[in-house]
Scaffold this motif. Structure first.
Motif, PDB file in Angstrom:
ATOM      1  N   SER A   1       0.857  -1.192   0.000  1.00  0.00           N
ATOM      2  CA  SER A   1       0.000   0.000   0.000  1.00  0.00           C
ATOM      3  C   SER A   1       0.889   1.237   0.000  1.00  0.00           C
ATOM      4  O   SER A   1       2.010   1.222   0.521  1.00  0.00           O
ATOM      5  N   ALA A   2       0.368   2.340  -0.574  1.00  0.00           N
ATOM      6  CA  ALA A   2       1.136   3.586  -0.645  1.00  0.00           C
ATOM      7  C   ALA A   2       1.371   4.147   0.740  1.00  0.00           C
ATOM      8  O   ALA A   2       2.452   4.694   1.041  1.00  0.00           O
ATOM      9  N   LYS A   3       0.364   4.013   1.604  1.00  0.00           N
ATOM     10  CA  LYS A   3       0.494   4.552   2.964  1.00  0.00           C
ATOM     11  C   LYS A   3       1.592   3.823   3.718  1.00  0.00           C
ATOM     12  O   LYS A   3       2.416   4.467   4.406  1.00  0.00           O
ATOM     13  N   LEU A   4       1.626   2.534   3.618  1.00  0.00           N
ATOM     14  CA  LEU A   4       2.650   1.752   4.307  1.00  0.00           C
ATOM     15  C   LEU A   4       4.034   2.125   3.790  1.00  0.00           C
ATOM     16  O   LEU A   4       4.981   2.282   4.564  1.00  0.00           O
ATOM     17  N   SER A   5       4.141   2.253   2.489  1.00  0.00           N
ATOM     18  CA  SER A   5       5.427   2.614   1.904  1.00  0.00           C
ATOM     19  C   SER A   5       5.893   3.973   2.403  1.00  0.00           C
ATOM     20  O   SER A   5       7.071   4.154   2.749  1.00  0.00           O
ATOM     21  N   GLU A   6       4.981   4.963   2.489  1.00  0.00           N
ATOM     22  CA  GLU A   6       5.324   6.312   2.955  1.00  0.00           C
ATOM     23  C   GLU A   6       5.733   6.303   4.416  1.00  0.00           C
ATOM     24  O   GLU A   6       6.708   6.948   4.819  1.00  0.00           O
ATOM     25  N   LEU A   7       4.980   5.574   5.256  1.00  0.00           N
ATOM     26  CA  LEU A   7       5.286   5.502   6.683  1.00  0.00           C
ATOM     27  C   LEU A   7       6.673   4.893   6.910  1.00  0.00           C
ATOM     28  O   LEU A   7       7.436   5.361   7.764  1.00  0.00           O
ATOM     29  N   ARG A   8       6.991   3.838   6.157  1.00  0.00           N
ATOM     30  CA  ARG A   8       8.287   3.189   6.338  1.00  0.00           C
ATOM     31  C   ARG A   8       9.434   4.082   5.869  1.00  0.00           C
ATOM     32  O   ARG A   8      10.505   4.104   6.487  1.00  0.00           O
ATOM     33  N   ARG A   9       9.211   4.847   4.786  1.00  0.00           N
ATOM     34  CA  ARG A   9      10.244   5.782   4.343  1.00  0.00           C
ATOM     35  C   ARG A   9      10.451   6.884   5.382  1.00  0.00           C
ATOM     36  O   ARG A   9      11.586   7.270   5.676  1.00  0.00           O
ATOM     37  N   HIS A  10       9.359   7.374   5.930  1.00  0.00           N
ATOM     38  CA  HIS A  10       9.440   8.418   6.952  1.00  0.00           C
ATOM     39  C   HIS A  10      10.177   7.896   8.185  1.00  0.00           C
ATOM     40  O   HIS A  10      11.027   8.595   8.765  1.00  0.00           O
ATOM     41  N   MET A  11       9.876   6.669   8.584  1.00  0.00           N
ATOM     42  CA  MET A  11      10.524   6.098   9.766  1.00  0.00           C
ATOM     43  C   MET A  11      12.027   5.960   9.526  1.00  0.00           C
ATOM     44  O   MET A  11      12.844   6.283  10.414  1.00  0.00           O
ATOM     45  N   ASN A  12      12.405   5.530   8.353  1.00  0.00           N
ATOM     46  CA  ASN A  12      13.833   5.393   8.049  1.00  0.00           C
ATOM     47  C   ASN A  12      14.543   6.741   8.072  1.00  0.00           C
ATOM     48  O   ASN A  12      15.691   6.854   8.536  1.00  0.00           O
ATOM     49  N   SER A  13      13.848   7.780   7.605  1.00  0.00           N
ATOM     50  CA  SER A  13      14.435   9.125   7.609  1.00  0.00           C
ATOM     51  C   SER A  13      14.649   9.625   9.026  1.00  0.00           C
ATOM     52  O   SER A  13      15.702  10.193   9.357  1.00  0.00           O
ATOM     53  N   VAL A  14      13.633   9.430   9.892  1.00  0.00           N
ATOM     54  CA  VAL A  14      13.736   9.890  11.288  1.00  0.00           C
ATOM     55  C   VAL A  14      14.825   9.107  12.027  1.00  0.00           C
ATOM     56  O   VAL A  14      15.574   9.659  12.837  1.00  0.00           O
ATOM     57  N   ARG A  15      14.898   7.799  11.771  1.00  0.00           N
ATOM     58  CA  ARG A  15      15.927   6.982  12.404  1.00  0.00           C
ATOM     59  C   ARG A  15      17.324   7.445  11.991  1.00  0.00           C
ATOM     60  O   ARG A  15      18.252   7.473  12.816  1.00  0.00           O
ATOM     61  N   LEU A  16      17.485   7.793  10.747  1.00  0.00           N
ATOM     62  CA  LEU A  16      18.766   8.287  10.271  1.00  0.00           C
ATOM     63  C   LEU A  16      19.119   9.614  10.952  1.00  0.00           C
ATOM     64  O   LEU A  16      20.273   9.848  11.339  1.00  0.00           O
ATOM     65  N   GLN A  17      18.092  10.462  11.156  1.00  0.00           N
ATOM     66  CA  GLN A  17      18.298  11.749  11.854  1.00  0.00           C
ATOM     67  C   GLN A  17      18.754  11.504  13.279  1.00  0.00           C
ATOM     68  O   GLN A  17      19.689  12.152  13.777  1.00  0.00           O
ATOM     69  N   ARG A  18      18.094  10.568  13.962  1.00  0.00           N
ATOM     70  CA  ARG A  18      18.458  10.259  15.352  1.00  0.00           C
ATOM     71  C   ARG A  18      19.855   9.673  15.427  1.00  0.00           C
ATOM     72  O   ARG A  18      20.624   9.969  16.354  1.00  0.00           O
ATOM     73  N   LYS A  19      20.202   8.883  14.470  1.00  0.00           N
ATOM     74  CA  LYS A  19      21.528   8.274  14.453  1.00  0.00           C
ATOM     75  C   LYS A  19      22.607   9.344  14.320  1.00  0.00           C
ATOM     76  O   LYS A  19      23.647   9.283  15.003  1.00  0.00           O
ATOM     77  N   ASP A  20      22.363  10.358  13.477  1.00  0.00           N
ATOM     78  CA  ASP A  20      23.346  11.423  13.301  1.00  0.00           C
ATOM     79  C   ASP A  20      23.536  12.220  14.596  1.00  0.00           C
ATOM     80  O   ASP A  20      24.667  12.597  14.955  1.00  0.00           O
ATOM     81  N   ILE A  21      22.427  12.485  15.282  1.00  0.00           N
ATOM     82  CA  ILE A  21      22.506  13.244  16.558  1.00  0.00           C
ATOM     83  C   ILE A  21      23.315  12.466  17.583  1.00  0.00           C
ATOM     84  O   ILE A  21      24.158  13.010  18.299  1.00  0.00           O
ATOM     85  N   LEU A  22      23.057  11.154  17.683  1.00  0.00           N
ATOM     86  CA  LEU A  22      23.772  10.325  18.658  1.00  0.00           C
ATOM     87  C   LEU A  22      25.268  10.273  18.338  1.00  0.00           C
ATOM     88  O   LEU A  22      26.114  10.321  19.249  1.00  0.00           O
ATOM     89  N   GLN A  23      25.611  10.169  17.059  1.00  0.00           N
ATOM     90  CA  GLN A  23      27.018  10.148  16.675  1.00  0.00           C
ATOM     91  C   GLN A  23      27.696  11.475  17.023  1.00  0.00           C
ATOM     92  O   GLN A  23      28.869  11.506  17.444  1.00  0.00           O
ATOM     93  N   ASP A  24      26.953  12.578  16.881  1.00  0.00           N
ATOM     94  CA  ASP A  24      27.508  13.897  17.227  1.00  0.00           C
ATOM     95  C   ASP A  24      27.767  14.004  18.724  1.00  0.00           C
ATOM     96  O   ASP A  24      28.788  14.546  19.161  1.00  0.00           O
ATOM     97  N   ILE A  25      26.828  13.451  19.550  1.00  0.00           N
ATOM     98  CA  ILE A  25      27.006  13.468  21.022  1.00  0.00           C
ATOM     99  C   ILE A  25      28.217  12.621  21.400  1.00  0.00           C
ATOM    100  O   ILE A  25      28.985  12.990  22.303  1.00  0.00           O
ATOM    101  N   ILE A  26      28.402  11.483  20.733  1.00  0.00           N
ATOM    102  CA  ILE A  26      29.546  10.610  21.043  1.00  0.00           C
ATOM    103  C   ILE A  26      30.853  11.338  20.772  1.00  0.00           C
ATOM    104  O   ILE A  26      31.816  11.253  21.552  1.00  0.00           O
ATOM    105  N   ARG A  27      30.918  12.115  19.698  1.00  0.00           N
ATOM    106  CA  ARG A  27      32.149  12.836  19.383  1.00  0.00           C
ATOM    107  C   ARG A  27      32.425  13.946  20.410  1.00  0.00           C
ATOM    108  O   ARG A  27      33.561  14.154  20.814  1.00  0.00           O
ATOM    109  N   LYS A  28      31.328  14.627  20.828  1.00  0.00           N
ATOM    110  CA  LYS A  28      31.513  15.757  21.752  1.00  0.00           C
ATOM    111  C   LYS A  28      31.828  15.294  23.160  1.00  0.00           C
ATOM    112  O   LYS A  28      32.556  15.974  23.893  1.00  0.00           O
ATOM    113  N   HIS A  29      31.260  14.154  23.580  1.00  0.00           N
ATOM    114  CA  HIS A  29      31.424  13.724  24.985  1.00  0.00           C
ATOM    115  C   HIS A  29      32.153  12.394  25.077  1.00  0.00           C
ATOM    116  O   HIS A  29      31.858  11.585  25.968  1.00  0.00           O
TER     117      HIS A  29
END
Length: 804
Positions: free
Chosen positions: A162-190
């Motif tokens: 379904s188109a909705k399922l496909s959109e939700l999964r793409r959105h989730m992957n994008s948000v997860r990638l965003q969270r991963k970048d933030i965590l990597q930045d915290i690891i470098r700083k601290h």
């Protein structure tokens, strides 16, 4: 295991199921189940319902033969890959439940496999019975495509569902990638505050491992600590809101997946009955395949079932299937075949002989043969077995006591026999009764009387009763009632061992004292025992039995010799008659050609003579002309005499209606008939008929009949014709083998074979026959390979001739 009874489970009906257990039919069914492919197929083999009529048995047999032939023809055999047991899945979906993606994918795979099998099996010309099963099934291609489109391997719902399922999964992957970048930045700083540089997970949330005492230097939520307390696991404040957002997206994805699964499950539920019917048909086909493969493993042959109760039992060299199974797994060869030949007028057969001689095995063999034929299985025997379709197979085998009912051995037998009689009355139809040690377990005198009375009753009520016994009086029933027959298991007195061969028409000898003596029993006991019996009568009986056995062997040998001599005589007669007829035909053709040539020569000669006469009458003719003409006339005369001499030398064959001259009286007459051997003929001279020899007549132009004193028959040809007598020694059955397997078996047989070899390969798809013919044609020592005569197998059997 085999039988469903629509009656109360009373003692009258229980004997039917008990008889199956006594014959070890459930064990045969378990062996059969090992040749099934799926779990539900194995269950069906172990607990199928035996047919209730002959047409159902014949239907099962036809299905077995059809699918067995195809299974052999296909490389790797018929595959049931993708067929699943859908019973629980269909139950969930039909009641409005939601099946998992993995279960729904099983539905799709089964539908695809069903369509593939239908395409492979459906052929109304060569496989009419299987095609009849498949003709009305629906494989629901739209439902299959719907499920396969929406589900990936392993049952995971695809993004494309379904188109909705496909959109939700793409959105989730994008948000997860965003969270991963933030965590990597915290690891470098601290990095100095961290125990390690990895992102861990606690309770579904991402955490970093900080050193204890540093929690005031980083904002976030502590989810856990190490056992030593030196490490705390903190979810940084910067990703908490992102985690909450991902949890919401995940919930939306789960809702959408559940909606899709619910829709697909609903579609499956709507078609549950159609899919269930399809599954049942696939189960029947798999059951047929299991029967075919088990039958092939047993090297079985199809039985001819007859609905007539008084049909004879004709089974040659039957091998007990459980013993065959045991031999295979123990890598031994101990199975001794048993043959049954019971004519329609026989009702009771009493089998006698020593213990451990194979009497009970013979009983069970016949019972299992009837059950296997009834279930559509091929019988592990040779030839073409024939037997009646038996509605009831009832047995009393074994001497175990009934501890639950506190019954002795004798009481247990009587109770079981009573239930057998009740079952015969309750379920009328063709019945086979098998009784082991009838009348045993009580006083021999009374036991004998009961056994004789029981067998008399069974002769009236059952189609056939086979009873084993040690009572000598039962052997005499044959001579007072033509419905009775004797059989025995043979015993080798020299080796003190049974041979396990079943002999028909001969009662068994008493060997108890002889066996005991050879086994080393105290001589005093032996002598004492002999005093209690009448040695003269015992010796006389044993002597009579030994005489019967020897007479039977002599008669069998004489019958085989007579049959072989008769076959040779018939072949020789046919050979001579064929040669004589060919000679007559060739003589007629030759004479016709000679007559035409002679007529042509005469016409040409007449023409030339007229020409010469005309030249001589010419007034201008000279002496030279006369000389040349005379020379030519002398040449023609010489040629004519030569032709006439040749004509007399040429053979002449008279026919009915020909005019001939009788040499003895010089009179002419007409041939009106010949003797059977063609050496004499009847000639009509005026109003008189004369019977004369063929040598006493000649044609009107002087030709004589040329008679060869002997008809030459080539020795090699005669030997070949004599080899046309098909026997067990020159017959080889390779049905069920692959081409390369059959080649090895045939090559081994040809090494010890002279004349012709009959190779039974069946018809089937023709692949085995074609492969063998191609191989045999390539062998230099094979003269020819032809189809057998119709009565010897026709196209299903090839006759192989070796070069002399």
């Amino acid at each position: 295991m085999g039988l469903i009874i629509n009656h109360d489970d009373s003692s009258k009906t229980q004997i039917i199921l008990e008889s199956l257990d006594l014959l070890e039919w459930p064990t045969v069914c378990r062996h059969l189940s090992t040749f099934a492919v799926t779990h539900q197929g194995r269950k069906r083999c172990e607990s199928f319902t035996l047919p209730l009529d002959i047409s159902s048995s014949q239907e099962l047999l036809c299905q077995t033969l059809e699918i067995g032939s195809l299974d052999i023809a296909i490389d790797g055999g018929i595959s049931f890959e993708g067929v699943h047991d859908l019973e629980n899945i269909l139950l969930i979906c039909s009641k409005g439940g939601i099946a998992t993606g993995e279960d729904l994918l099983k539905v799709a795979e089964t539908l695809r496999a069903a369509r593939k099998l239908r395409k492979l099996l459906f052929d109304q010309l060569t496989r009419p019975r299987l095609s009849e099963l498949l003709i009305d099934i629906a494989t629901l291609p739209d439902l299959q495509k719907l499920l396969e489109y929406g589900l990936d391997e392993g049952g995971r719902i695809a993004d494309r569902a379904s188109a909705k399922l496909s959109e939700l999964r793409r959105h989730m992957n994008s948000v997860r990638l965003q969270r991963k970048d933030i965590l990597q930045d915290i690891i470098r700083k601290h990095s100095g505050l961290l125990q390690d540089n990895f992102v861990s997970e606690r309770y579904g949330r991402p955490v970093l491992a900080f050193k204890a005492g540093t929690s005031d230097q980083i904002k976030g939520m502590v989810h856990d600590s190490s056992a030593s307390g030196s490490t705390i696991y903190v979810e940084p404040q910067a990703v908490i809101s992102i985690g909450n957002r991902l949890a919401k997206i995940d919930s939306e994805i789960s809702d959408e997946e559940r909606r899709l699964l619910a829709n697909w499950s609903k579609e499956v539920g709507i078609n549950a009955n159609v899919i269930a019917h399809l599954g049942e048909i696939l189960l029947k086909i798999e059951f047929s395949l299991a029967r075919a493969r088990y039958s092939k493993w047993l090297k079985g042959v199809p039985a001819i079932l007859d609905d007539e109760e008084n049909t004879s039992f004709e089974i040659k060299d039957f091998r007990h299937p459980l013993l065959v199974w045991n031999d295979f797994h123990t890598k031994k060869k101990t199975v001794i075949p048993t043959s049954f030949d019971v004519s329609p007028d026989l009702k009771v057969v009493a089998i006698t002989g020593p213990n451990t001689g194979g009497k009970t095995v013979a009983l069970k063999s016949l019972g299992l043969a009837v059950l296997m034929a009834k279930a559509g299985l091929l019988l592990p025997c040779t030839g073409s077995p024939r037997l009646p379709w038996c509605k009831n197979i009832l047995a009393d085998i074994g001497d175990e006591q009934s501890l639950q009912q506190n019954l002795s051995t004798f009481s247990g037998h009587i109770l079981r026999i009573s239930r057998i009689l009740d079952a015969i009355a309750l379920f009328p139809g063709t019945t086979l009764v098998l009784l082991d040690e009838v009348g045993a377990g009580t006083d021999p005198t009374e036991g004998t009387a009961l056994a004789m009375a029981l067998l008399k009753i069974m002769a009236d009520r059952a189609r056939l009763t086979i009873a084993t016994t040690h009572f000598g009086e039962l052997k005499a029933l044959k001579y007072s009632d033509p419905r009775f027959e004797n059989a025995s298991v043979s015993f080798d007195s020299d080796t003190i061992k049974p041979t396990f061969h079943l002999q028909w028409g001969i009662p068994g000898r008493s060997n108890a004292i002889e066996i005991s003596k050879r086994l080393g029993l105290d001589e005093e006991v032996i002598k004492s025992a002999q005093k209690f019996i009448d040695p003269v009568s015992v010796d006389n009986v044993n002597q009579v039995i030994r005489g019967l056995e020897k007479q039977r062997e002599r008669q069998q040998s004489a019958a085989e010799d007579a049959a072989a001599l008769l076959a040779k005589t018939e072949l020789l007669h046919e050979e001579l008659l064929d040669r004589w007829q060919k000679q007559r035909q060739q003589s007629d053709e030759f004479n016709e050609k000679g007559r035409f040539k002679l007529e042509s020569s005469i016409k040409e000669g007449q023409k030339e003579v007229r020409h010469l006469i005309k030249r001589l009458r010419d007034q201008n003719a000279s002496g030279e002309t006369a000389r040349v003409a005379g020379q030519r006339l002398r040449q023609m005369e010489k040629g004519y005499r030569s032709d006439k001499q040749m004509k007399h030398i040429q053979s002449w064959a008279p026919k009915i209606g020909d005019k001939v001259r009788l040499s003895s009286i010089g009179k002419a007459g007409e041939i009106i008939s010949f003797s059977d051997d063609g050496m004499q003929l009847i000639v009509l001279c005026g109003v008189f008929r004369s019977k004369v020899s063929l040598t006493e007549v000649e044609s009107l132009d002087g030709q004589k009949v040329e008679i060869n004193p002997f008809v030459q028959v080539q020795t090699s040809q005669l030997r070949k014709n004599l080899s046309l007598v098909r026997t067990k020694k020159n017959t080889l059955d390779v049905r069920g083998l692959r081409v390369h397997e059959a080649e090895g078996v045939i090559e081994e047989k040809l090494r010890n074979c002279s004349g012709a070899l009959w190779v039974i390969h069946g018809i089937g798809s023709g692949k085995l026959k074609k492969g063998l013919r191609k191989w045999l044609d390539s062998l230099s020592y094979i003269e020819k390979v032809v189809d057998a005569e119709p009565h010897d197998g026709g196209p299903g059997c090839s006759v192989v001739w070796m070069v002399d």
